[in-house]
Enzyme design. Structure first.
Site, PDB file in Angstrom:
ATOM      1  N   TYR A  92      -5.913 127.716 -52.251  1.00 34.56           N
ATOM      2  CA  TYR A  92      -6.710 128.813 -52.118  1.00 34.56           C
ATOM      3  C   TYR A  92      -8.084 127.764 -52.910  1.00 34.56           C
ATOM      4  CZ  TYR A  92      -4.550 132.936 -50.476  1.00 34.56           C
ATOM      5  OH  TYR A  92      -2.560 134.106 -50.254  1.00 34.56           O
ATOM      6  N   ASP A 133      -8.182 139.201 -40.587  1.00 29.77           N
ATOM      7  CA  ASP A 133      -7.647 139.919 -42.152  1.00 29.77           C
ATOM      8  C   ASP A 133      -8.195 141.475 -41.565  1.00 29.77           C
ATOM      9  OD1 ASP A 133      -7.501 140.806 -44.629  1.00 29.77           O
ATOM     10  OD2 ASP A 133      -5.940 139.184 -45.043  1.00 29.77           O
ATOM     11  N   ASP A 156     -11.865 142.130 -51.627  1.00 29.40           N
ATOM     12  CA  ASP A 156     -10.514 141.429 -51.618  1.00 29.40           C
ATOM     13  C   ASP A 156      -9.470 141.707 -52.528  1.00 29.40           C
ATOM     14  OD1 ASP A 156      -8.439 140.246 -49.990  1.00 29.40           O
ATOM     15  OD2 ASP A 156      -9.722 137.837 -50.676  1.00 29.40           O
ATOM     16  N   GLU A 209       0.214 139.977 -46.289  1.00 28.91           N
ATOM     17  CA  GLU A 209      -0.380 140.161 -47.268  1.00 28.91           C
ATOM     18  C   GLU A 209      -0.167 141.198 -48.236  1.00 28.91           C
ATOM     19  OE1 GLU A 209      -3.528 138.102 -45.971  1.00 28.91           O
ATOM     20  OE2 GLU A 209      -2.866 136.238 -45.943  1.00 28.91           O
ATOM     21  N   GLU A 237      -9.865 131.778 -41.407  1.00 23.16           N
ATOM     22  CA  GLU A 237     -10.235 133.862 -41.709  1.00 23.16           C
ATOM     23  C   GLU A 237     -11.082 134.623 -41.744  1.00 23.16           C
ATOM     24  OE1 GLU A 237      -6.818 134.068 -44.602  1.00 23.16           O
ATOM     25  OE2 GLU A 237      -6.886 136.281 -44.326  1.00 23.16           O
ATOM     26  N   HIS A 244      -9.498 129.666 -45.300  1.00 20.24           N
ATOM     27  CA  HIS A 244     -10.584 130.980 -45.753  1.00 20.24           C
ATOM     28  C   HIS A 244     -12.002 129.663 -45.757  1.00 20.24           C
ATOM     29  CE1 HIS A 244      -8.434 133.315 -48.499  1.00 20.24           C
ATOM     30  NE2 HIS A 244      -8.085 133.309 -46.901  1.00 20.24           N
ATOM     31  N   HIS A 248      -3.483 139.060 -39.829  1.00 17.20           N
ATOM     32  CA  HIS A 248      -3.221 138.771 -41.399  1.00 17.20           C
ATOM     33  C   HIS A 248      -3.396 140.344 -41.087  1.00 17.20           C
ATOM     34  CE1 HIS A 248      -4.341 135.119 -43.491  1.00 17.20           C
ATOM     35  NE2 HIS A 248      -3.253 134.956 -42.453  1.00 17.20           N
ATOM     36  N   HIS A 274      -0.066 128.832 -44.091  1.00 17.44           N
ATOM     37  CA  HIS A 274      -1.190 129.252 -44.784  1.00 17.44           C
ATOM     38  C   HIS A 274      -1.732 127.703 -45.790  1.00 17.44           C
ATOM     39  CE1 HIS A 274      -4.676 132.091 -47.144  1.00 17.44           C
ATOM     40  NE2 HIS A 274      -4.509 132.261 -46.615  1.00 17.44           N
ATOM     41  N   HIS A 278      -9.352 142.578 -45.122  1.00 17.42           N
ATOM     42  CA  HIS A 278     -11.049 142.028 -45.304  1.00 17.42           C
ATOM     43  C   HIS A 278     -12.314 142.454 -44.449  1.00 17.42           C
ATOM     44  CE1 HIS A 278      -8.450 138.395 -46.687  1.00 17.42           C
ATOM     45  NE2 HIS A 278      -8.179 139.161 -47.721  1.00 17.42           N
ATOM     46  N   HIS A 318      -5.736 143.815 -51.295  1.00 13.90           N
ATOM     47  CA  HIS A 318      -4.775 144.154 -50.261  1.00 13.90           C
ATOM     48  C   HIS A 318      -3.872 145.701 -50.870  1.00 13.90           C
ATOM     49  CE1 HIS A 318      -4.437 139.686 -48.498  1.00 13.90           C
ATOM     50  NE2 HIS A 318      -5.543 140.478 -48.507  1.00 13.90           N
TER      51      HIS A 318
HETATM   52 ZN   LIG Z   1      -6.901 139.255 -48.467  1.00 11.22          ZN
HETATM   53 ZN   LIG Z   2      -5.625 137.105 -45.236  1.00 10.87          ZN
END
Ligand SMILES: [Zn+2]
Ligand SMILES: [Zn+2]
Length: 284
Positions: free
Chosen positions: A76, A183, A233, A265, A149, A113, A220, A73, A186, A235
């Protein structure tokens, strides 16, 4: 007995060096893995020592991981949709460095992303900016595939519609070096109702009708704190969130996803062994 190939793992720590990640994944019963190829909070990092690369490759082999079940990954910080040229250039350089590390480590996919213009530009102009950034990264690195993603659409992040990912792939010069990752948190937060087998099937049919299912290379697996269409967003552990266990049962029973790495994640790291065991059981 099922003879399906199901790869389930988590985004594990590479603290102390990337070569530590495969053992961290093996410890939790993972058959797939994700990691950061370098400190994700900084734009730049020292190149790997050759011994670190050798140690990583040996650890991957020892624990049964390879280019088919691993997908790093990206940082960010990367934002290929940025209207700010300085941030855009840093994002291109950063992503190119991470893609070349991915290839150096004998992996092929790098998840990232798509990015955002923070509402400054319209959708089409932003998607074109992202595609132009991808072209620049491709030109700088030999090999490797950039994996877009889908997002929750938080703020004005692109990628909450599968059609955004399709459009980016249409716009890039070398679409063979772009793929997608879904994901689940998401997707749900973006408004795709995947709480049932029927809802999941609709999303996969949408992928088939847009990018094509061959472009979907990884997933994901995260449950969602926010409700359907909340654009949050956040999780949650599998089964504890708004998607719920039936949604994940449908995903794990879907043989169209066989062979694609599925990465947790979820926030409670101590529960990963239990979550991985549960997902494997749902697939069997
Ligand atoms: Zn996320
Ligand atoms: Zn993800």
């Amino acid at each position: 007995m099922s003879n399906r190939t199901v790869y389930v793992g988590a985004h594990v720590s590479a603290s102390g060096g990337v070569f530590n990640a495969p053992a961290n994944a093996a410890d939790i019963g993972a058959t797939a893995l994700s990691l950061f190829t370098r400190n994700q909070r900084q734009w730049k990092a020292k190149p790997y020592a050759p011994e670190a690369v050798d140690a990583f490759k040996a650890a991957m082999k020892a624990h049964g991981y390879n280019g088919d079940n691993s997908i790093p990954h990206s940082s960010y910080l990367v934002n290929l949709g940025s209207t700010d040229d300085e941030i855009w250039e840093k994002s291109i350089a950063g992503l190119a460095d991470e893609l070349s590390r991915t290839v150096q480590l004998d992996m092929r996919w790098l998840n990232f992303h798509p990015g955002t213009s923070k509402g400054e530009w319209d959708e089409e102009r932003t998607l074109a900016r992202i595609a132009a950034g991808i072209d620049r990264v491709h030109a700088q690195v030999q090999g490797g595939v950039l994996v877009l993603e889908n997002t929750a659409g938080q703020g004005s992040a692109m990628g909450n519609r599968i059609e955004h990912l399709q459009r980016i792939i249409e716009l890039v010069k070398d679409p063979d070096r772009v793929a997608i990752c879904i994901d689940t948190c998401h997707a749900f937060a973006a408004g795709y109702d995947i709480r049932t087998a029927g809802g999941w099937d609709e999303l996969i049919k949408l992928v088939e009708g847009t990018t094509g299912l061959d472009k979907l290379v990884a997933l994901h697996l995260n449950d969602s704190t926010g409700g359907l269409g909340s654009r949050k967003d956040r999780h949650k552990p599998i089964g504890d969130g708004e998607i719920g266990l039936e949604g994940f049962r449908a995903i794990m029973e879907d043989s169209r996803l066989d062979g694609k790495p599925m990465i947790l994640e979820t926030p409670e790291v101590d529960r990963w062994p239990e979550e991985i065991a549960l997902l494997k059981k749902l697939a069997s």
